[in-house]
Motif scaffolding. Structure first.
Motif, mmCIF file in Angstrom:
data_model
loop_
_atom_site.group_PDB
_atom_site.id
_atom_site.type_symbol
_atom_site.label_atom_id
_atom_site.label_comp_id
_atom_site.label_asym_id
_atom_site.label_seq_id
_atom_site.Cartn_x
_atom_site.Cartn_y
_atom_site.Cartn_z
ATOM 1 N N SER A 109 -1.788 3.339 10.058
ATOM 2 C CA SER A 109 -1.493 4.678 10.586
ATOM 3 C C SER A 109 -0.589 4.617 11.806
ATOM 4 O O SER A 109 -0.221 5.649 12.361
ATOM 5 C CB SER A 109 -2.795 5.395 10.964
ATOM 6 O OG SER A 109 -3.460 4.711 12.022
ATOM 7 N N ASP A 110 -0.235 3.415 12.228
ATOM 8 C CA ASP A 110 0.651 3.232 13.378
ATOM 9 C C ASP A 110 2.098 3.411 12.919
ATOM 10 O O ASP A 110 2.558 2.660 12.037
ATOM 11 C CB ASP A 110 0.448 1.832 13.956
ATOM 12 C CG ASP A 110 1.192 1.622 15.265
ATOM 13 O OD1 ASP A 110 2.149 2.370 15.544
ATOM 14 O OD2 ASP A 110 0.806 0.697 16.007
ATOM 15 N N PRO A 111 2.846 4.364 13.473
ATOM 16 C CA PRO A 111 4.226 4.592 13.025
ATOM 17 C C PRO A 111 5.127 3.385 13.216
ATOM 18 O O PRO A 111 6.153 3.271 12.538
ATOM 19 C CB PRO A 111 4.688 5.778 13.877
ATOM 20 C CG PRO A 111 3.780 5.795 15.065
ATOM 21 C CD PRO A 111 2.465 5.296 14.552
ATOM 22 N N ARG A 112 4.777 2.480 14.093
ATOM 23 C CA ARG A 112 5.582 1.270 14.281
ATOM 24 C C ARG A 112 5.497 0.353 13.067
ATOM 25 O O ARG A 112 6.348 -0.515 12.877
ATOM 26 C CB ARG A 112 5.132 0.525 15.540
ATOM 27 C CG ARG A 112 5.434 1.281 16.829
ATOM 28 C CD ARG A 112 4.793 0.611 18.020
ATOM 29 N NE ARG A 112 3.327 0.607 17.928
ATOM 30 C CZ ARG A 112 2.528 0.115 18.862
ATOM 31 N NH1 ARG A 112 3.045 -0.430 19.953
ATOM 32 N NH2 ARG A 112 1.210 0.167 18.707
ATOM 33 N N ASP A 113 4.471 0.552 12.246
ATOM 34 C CA ASP A 113 4.312 -0.234 11.024
ATOM 35 C C ASP A 113 4.793 0.516 9.790
ATOM 36 O O ASP A 113 4.630 0.017 8.676
ATOM 37 C CB ASP A 113 2.833 -0.610 10.824
ATOM 38 C CG ASP A 113 2.363 -1.625 11.857
ATOM 39 O OD1 ASP A 113 3.223 -2.314 12.431
ATOM 40 O OD2 ASP A 113 1.148 -1.713 12.086
ATOM 41 N N GLY A 114 5.320 1.687 9.957
ATOM 42 C CA GLY A 114 5.785 2.451 8.799
ATOM 43 C C GLY A 114 5.827 3.933 9.072
ATOM 44 O O GLY A 114 6.755 4.441 9.682
ATOM 45 N N GLN A 115 4.804 4.651 8.633
ATOM 46 C CA GLN A 115 4.762 6.086 8.883
ATOM 47 C C GLN A 115 3.423 6.466 9.525
ATOM 48 O O GLN A 115 2.394 5.850 9.267
ATOM 49 C CB GLN A 115 5.008 6.897 7.614
ATOM 50 C CG GLN A 115 4.164 6.548 6.417
ATOM 51 C CD GLN A 115 4.615 7.279 5.153
ATOM 52 O OE1 GLN A 115 5.609 7.979 5.121
ATOM 53 N NE2 GLN A 115 3.851 7.114 4.085
ATOM 54 N N ALA A 116 3.490 7.458 10.377
ATOM 55 C CA ALA A 116 2.308 7.878 11.130
ATOM 56 C C ALA A 116 1.334 8.643 10.238
ATOM 57 O O ALA A 116 1.689 9.123 9.158
ATOM 58 C CB ALA A 116 2.730 8.738 12.318
#
Length: 320
Positions: A109-116
């Protein structure tokens, strides 16, 4: 041969230094075939630090709520829904991206890993009790109206890059992530509706020297310091691609990361011992422009028209 080896070394260094860029490049060059692999998403919730199993469409509601303002027109929310669904299905399909940071999870759920992604509780905190039900059901309707729909190019799921605001035109993928893709080409975005497209960030020259390992603060007063920084290469859309600081050259994409700038549409001004960077837009500039989608929706465009504007030559298909 020497140039090829140097380019390869630089590319590998970039992947190690910026794993999020590495993930994007992997997704660009490894598009999986379209197929349904189930309806449950295993998401690592970075707030609870636990893996949660969510129905696919419920997961998409949380992504859209986190990634796009709920006040946007429904057609823009629909476009975001299809892009978000394509993203997760690309990861979950055979040959998709493995989540090395959180084994057992399809996505974080971390936007740094993909999408928020946010929960219904977080939505209520963000919007308040009065607006919560209105916005939640508005987003849920947009997701339901596009249920199962994904974006494809030549029968393969695309990498549905999106960003907040392009500042007037989007960018070619190869200008940002090296790999070129026929559906991620820069397009005009005349209705980008970002209410605050310009932002400024100020650093002292000593801070820049520390961050970039340069020596700008030592440039003599008799020399025009603004001339010590110059654009040496531009992208096809006119954004800076390479910028020289003294005798060091940096890709604009790398500068954006190091200096925490909102975009690569960069200009600057040096006054005394301080440099002020002005940026236009927000994000990497590739693919769907969210504020542009808002503007197009306000012009009466459907979500299909919005998606086909930002992703060239694509089809919108419904998974079986």
């Amino acid at each position: 041969m020497k140039k090829i080896l140097l380019a390869l070394l630089g590319f590998l260094t970039l992947l190690v230094a910026f794993p999020n860029i590495s993930l994007k490049l992997y997704q660009l060059i490894n598009p999986p075939q379209i197929q349904s692999v189930g309806t449950t998403v295993k998401m690592y919730n970075h707030q609870t630090q636990k893996i949660e199993s969510l129905p696919l469409e419920e997961y998409i509601v949380g992504v859209v709520a986190a990634e796009m303002p709920a006040s946007f027109p429904v057609e823009a929310l629909k476009a975001q829904s299809v892009a978000a669904r394509t993203y997760i299905m690309q990861r979950m399909a055979p040959g998709g991206v493995k989540n090395a940071r959180h084994p057992g999870a399809d996505v974080s759920s971390d936007p740094r890993d993909g999408q928020a992604w946010i929960s219904r509780g977080e939505m209520e905190k963000r919007w308040g009790k009065i607006k919560y039900l209105e916005y939640y059901y508005k987003i849920q309707w947009a997701v339901d109206a596009t249920r199962g729909q994904v974006i494809s190019y030549k029968s393969q799921l695309i990498f549905p890059a999106f960003h907040a605001s392009c500042g007037g035109s989007t960018e070619n993928a190869e200008e940002v992530w090296v790999a070129a893709l026929p559906y991620l080409k820069g397009v005009d975005c005349p209705y980008c509706a970002d209410p605050e497209p310009d932002r400024q960030v100020t650093y002292t020259l000593a801070e820049i020297d520390q961050k970039l390992k340069t020596n700008l603060s030592a440039v003599p007063v008799s020399t025009t310091k603004n001339q010590a920084i110059k654009i040496t290469q531009e992208t096809a859309t006119g954004r800076p691609k390479e910028i020289e600081f003294g005798n060091k050259e940096y890709p604009a994409t790398l500068l954006r990361e190091i200096l925490n700038l909102r975009s690569t549409r960069i200009s600057w001004n040096i006054n005394g011992d301080k440099i002020t960077f002005t940026t236009k837009g927000y994000g990497h500039g590739v693919g769907l422009c969210q504020y542009g989608a808002k503007g197009l929706a306000q012009q009466g465009k459907s979500y299909e028209e919005i998606l086909k504007h930002y992703y060239a030559g694509i089809e919108i298909k419904t998974m079986k």
